[in-house]
Design a protein around this motif. Structure first.
Motif, short mmCIF file in Angstrom:
data_model
loop_
_atom_site.label_atom_id
_atom_site.label_comp_id
_atom_site.label_asym_id
_atom_site.label_seq_id
_atom_site.Cartn_x
_atom_site.Cartn_y
_atom_site.Cartn_z
N ASN A 49 35.76 -6.16 56.36
CA ASN A 49 35.54 -6.32 57.80
C ASN A 49 34.77 -7.62 58.00
OD1 ASN A 49 32.71 -5.76 57.43
ND2 ASN A 49 33.14 -3.58 57.52
N TRP A 50 34.63 -8.03 59.27
CA TRP A 50 33.94 -9.29 59.53
C TRP A 50 32.51 -9.26 59.02
CZ3 TRP A 50 37.06 -12.86 59.57
CH2 TRP A 50 38.13 -13.01 60.44
N LYS A 51 31.84 -8.12 59.12
CA LYS A 51 30.44 -8.03 58.64
C LYS A 51 30.36 -8.38 57.16
CE LYS A 51 26.02 -6.51 58.58
NZ LYS A 51 25.62 -6.77 57.23
N MET A 52 31.25 -7.80 56.36
CA MET A 52 31.24 -8.06 54.92
C MET A 52 31.53 -9.53 54.63
SD MET A 52 33.38 -4.65 53.88
CE MET A 52 33.34 -4.81 52.10
N MET A 53 32.52 -10.08 55.35
CA MET A 53 32.88 -11.48 55.12
C MET A 53 31.78 -12.43 55.61
SD MET A 53 36.98 -11.73 55.57
CE MET A 53 37.38 -10.44 56.74
N ALA A 94 32.25 -4.04 62.20
CA ALA A 94 32.52 -2.99 61.22
C ALA A 94 33.98 -2.58 61.15
CB ALA A 94 31.66 -1.77 61.53
N LYS A 95 34.79 -3.02 62.11
CA LYS A 95 36.21 -2.64 62.13
C LYS A 95 36.92 -3.15 60.88
CE LYS A 95 40.52 -3.02 64.58
NZ LYS A 95 41.36 -3.94 65.30
N GLY A 123 50.14 -10.79 56.87
CA GLY A 123 50.66 -9.90 57.90
C GLY A 123 50.16 -10.34 59.26
N ASN A 124 49.95 -9.40 60.14
CA ASN A 124 49.47 -9.71 61.48
C ASN A 124 47.96 -9.92 61.48
OD1 ASN A 124 52.02 -9.41 62.63
ND2 ASN A 124 51.73 -7.21 62.90
N THR A 125 47.49 -10.77 62.38
CA THR A 125 46.06 -10.97 62.57
C THR A 125 45.47 -9.68 63.14
OG1 THR A 125 46.42 -13.30 63.00
CG2 THR A 125 44.33 -12.38 63.74
N GLN A 126 44.43 -9.17 62.50
CA GLN A 126 43.81 -7.92 62.94
C GLN A 126 42.39 -8.10 63.44
OE1 GLN A 126 44.01 -5.23 59.65
NE2 GLN A 126 46.22 -5.28 59.55
N GLY A 127 41.71 -9.12 62.96
CA GLY A 127 40.31 -9.31 63.29
C GLY A 127 40.10 -9.87 64.69
N PHE A 172 33.11 -18.85 62.36
CA PHE A 172 34.24 -18.50 63.22
C PHE A 172 35.38 -17.99 62.34
CE2 PHE A 172 33.97 -22.94 62.15
CZ PHE A 172 35.20 -23.21 61.57
N PRO A 173 36.37 -17.31 62.94
CA PRO A 173 37.47 -16.77 62.15
C PRO A 173 38.52 -17.84 61.83
CG PRO A 173 37.77 -16.16 64.43
CD PRO A 173 36.46 -16.89 64.34
N LEU A 174 39.07 -17.71 60.63
CA LEU A 174 40.19 -18.55 60.20
C LEU A 174 41.35 -17.64 59.83
CD1 LEU A 174 38.44 -21.21 57.94
CD2 LEU A 174 39.41 -21.55 60.20
N CYS A 175 42.56 -18.15 59.96
CA CYS A 175 43.73 -17.35 59.66
C CYS A 175 44.86 -18.24 59.16
CB CYS A 175 44.18 -16.63 60.93
SG CYS A 175 45.66 -15.65 60.72
N TYR A 176 45.59 -17.74 58.17
CA TYR A 176 46.81 -18.39 57.70
C TYR A 176 47.78 -17.30 57.29
CZ TYR A 176 50.08 -21.19 55.04
OH TYR A 176 51.22 -21.78 54.58
N ASP A 177 48.93 -17.25 57.93
CA ASP A 177 49.94 -16.21 57.65
C ASP A 177 49.35 -14.81 57.70
OD1 ASP A 177 52.11 -17.88 57.45
OD2 ASP A 177 52.21 -17.84 55.27
N GLY A 178 48.41 -14.59 58.58
CA GLY A 178 47.80 -13.28 58.74
C GLY A 178 46.59 -13.03 57.87
N ALA A 179 46.40 -13.84 56.82
CA ALA A 179 45.21 -13.71 55.98
C ALA A 179 44.02 -14.24 56.79
CB ALA A 179 45.36 -14.48 54.68
#
Length: 86
Positions: free
Chosen positions: A3-7, A33-34, A41-45, A58-65
């Motif tokens: 989850n974002w907290k862990m990252m 905590a989500k 896959g799909n962006t979930q965060g 801030f959040p980063l994304c590549y191909d859903g990662a």
């Protein structure tokens, strides 16, 4: 699953910072905590910004990662690496 907290815990530690250094955070505890899949896959965060005394996260994304990015909050003469995937 992470989850974002862990990252964010990992990102803060990597940069010599801690939650005590956070000055503002656009997420609630529940948002952070989500569980989300940091794989492809799909962006979930949720979108977010976290400000510390020295950094902006801030959040980063590549191909859903998904993972956490960081830049300096104030000019420090250090270049910013390429963000995202590729």
């Amino acid at each position: 699953m992470k989850n974002w907290k862990m990252m964010l815990d990992e990102a803060l530690e990597e940069n010599g910072e801690a939650w005590d250094d956070v000055e503002a955070n656009t997420m609630t505890e529940a948002d952070m905590a989500k569980a989300l899949s940091s794989g492809y896959g799909n962006t979930q965060g949720r979108a977010f910004t976290v400000w510390t005394k020295r950094s902006v996260y801030f959040p980063l994304c590549y191909d859903g990662a998904e993972w956490v990015g960081r830049v300096s909050r104030h000019p420090d003469g250090k270049p910013t690496k390429h963000q995202g995937g590729g």
